[in-house]
Design an enzyme around this catalytic site. Sequence first.
Site, PDB file in Angstrom:
ATOM      1  N   CYS A  29       7.559 -17.249 -49.837  1.00  0.00           N
ATOM      2  CA  CYS A  29       6.846 -17.290 -50.611  1.00  0.00           C
ATOM      3  C   CYS A  29       7.254 -18.931 -51.325  1.00  0.00           C
ATOM      4  O   CYS A  29       8.030 -18.529 -52.100  1.00  0.00           O
ATOM      5  CB  CYS A  29       6.851 -16.422 -51.399  1.00  0.00           C
ATOM      6  N   ASN A  30       6.139 -19.706 -51.771  1.00  0.00           N
ATOM      7  CA  ASN A  30       6.011 -20.705 -52.311  1.00  0.00           C
ATOM      8  C   ASN A  30       6.692 -20.416 -54.022  1.00  0.00           C
ATOM      9  O   ASN A  30       7.451 -21.526 -54.289  1.00  0.00           O
ATOM     10  CB  ASN A  30       5.033 -22.152 -52.212  1.00  0.00           C
ATOM     11  N   THR A  31       6.089 -19.687 -54.022  1.00  0.00           N
ATOM     12  CA  THR A  31       6.161 -19.558 -55.954  1.00  0.00           C
ATOM     13  C   THR A  31       7.950 -18.618 -55.837  1.00  0.00           C
ATOM     14  O   THR A  31       8.074 -19.706 -57.148  1.00  0.00           O
ATOM     15  CB  THR A  31       5.008 -18.355 -56.210  1.00  0.00           C
ATOM     16  N   CYS A  60       1.209 -22.388 -50.554  1.00  0.00           N
ATOM     17  CA  CYS A  60       0.734 -20.527 -50.898  1.00  0.00           C
ATOM     18  C   CYS A  60       0.550 -19.684 -49.275  1.00  0.00           C
ATOM     19  O   CYS A  60      -0.182 -20.149 -48.921  1.00  0.00           O
ATOM     20  CB  CYS A  60      -0.183 -20.184 -51.955  1.00  0.00           C
TER      21      CYS A  60
HETATM   22  N1  DGL Z   1       2.462 -15.642 -51.565  1.00  0.00           N
HETATM   23  C1  DGL Z   1       2.929 -16.789 -52.709  1.00  0.00           C
HETATM   24  C2  DGL Z   1       3.594 -18.201 -52.763  1.00  0.00           C
HETATM   25  O1  DGL Z   1       3.412 -18.808 -51.109  1.00  0.00           O
HETATM   26  C3  DGL Z   1       2.260 -16.766 -53.662  1.00  0.00           C
HETATM   27  C4  DGL Z   1       1.543 -15.463 -54.195  1.00  0.00           C
HETATM   28  C5  DGL Z   1       1.102 -15.463 -55.901  1.00  0.00           C
HETATM   29  O2  DGL Z   1       2.398 -13.677 -55.555  1.00  0.00           O
HETATM   30  O3  DGL Z   1       0.779 -14.976 -56.944  1.00  0.00           O
HETATM   31  O4  DGL Z   1       3.382 -18.944 -53.179  1.00  0.00           O
END
Ligand code: DGL
Length: 213
Positions: free
Chosen positions: A70-72, A177
Site C-alpha cells: 500500500c503506497n499510502t 496505488c
Molecule cells: N492501495 C492503497 C495504496 O497503494 C491505498 C488505497 C486507499 O486505501 O485509499 O495506496
Amino acid sequence: MKIGVFDSGRGGVAVASKLRALLPDAEIVSIDDNEHVPYGGRSAKEIFTLTNTALQPLLDGTFDTIVIACNTATTNAIEQLRSTYPSQHFVGLEPMVKPAAEVTKTGNIAVLATPATLASSQYAQLKATYANDVTVIEPDCSSWAALIEKDQIGSIPLEETIALLKNQAVDVIVLACTHYHWFEDAIKKLSGESITVLEPTDAIRNRILDIIR
Ligand code: DGL
C-alpha cells in the site's frame, strides 16, 4: 519462506496474487483493513494507527518479511512501523518516481496515487531527490480506491485521465496505488505504446529475493 502482505483493501489481493505466481514456494498470507478502507483521505497519524492495528495478526514473529502493499501506508507509516518493531523486516511500496525519471524522454511523468500519498513527506523527498528536472503531473484520483472497493471501476474516468496526460506529453505513468493494479491492462491499452506504465511487483519480488539471500 513466509511473507505477510498488507493493504488497506483490494490492492493487497492484486499484489499477493502476483507474488504467489512469482514466488510459488513461499507461504503468502494477505490481510486488509476492510473496516477502514480507503486510507487515502486520512491523516498520516490516522494511517499509522489503523495500519498498526490491522497488522497485528502478522506481527507474531513468524513472518520473514511483511510487504506493506500500500503506497499510502508505506509513505505515511513505514518509518514508524520499522521503529516500533525493529526486529520485524518490512518491505514497502513507494511511488516509482526514480525509475520514471530515468525512463522519461519528454520530461513529463504522471503519478497516479491517493491524496495521502501525494501529501506525504516521503513522497516529497522522493521528488526532491529524483525528479528535480522532471515535471510530475498528479491527476485527481481521490475517489478511485473507494470506487474499486465498491465494484464501480466503470465510474472511474480512465479514458479522460489518460487523454489529459497524453495532451501534457506524459510518456511514463506510475501506478502508485495498488488498487489501480486492477485496471493496469486497461491503462496500458489506453496509453498505447508511446507511454510506459510502471508498477512495482517485480521490484518487490527482487527485494524479497535479496532478503532471502
Ligand atoms: N492501495 C492503497 C495504496 O497503494 C491505498 C488505497 C486507499 O486505501 O485509499 O495506496
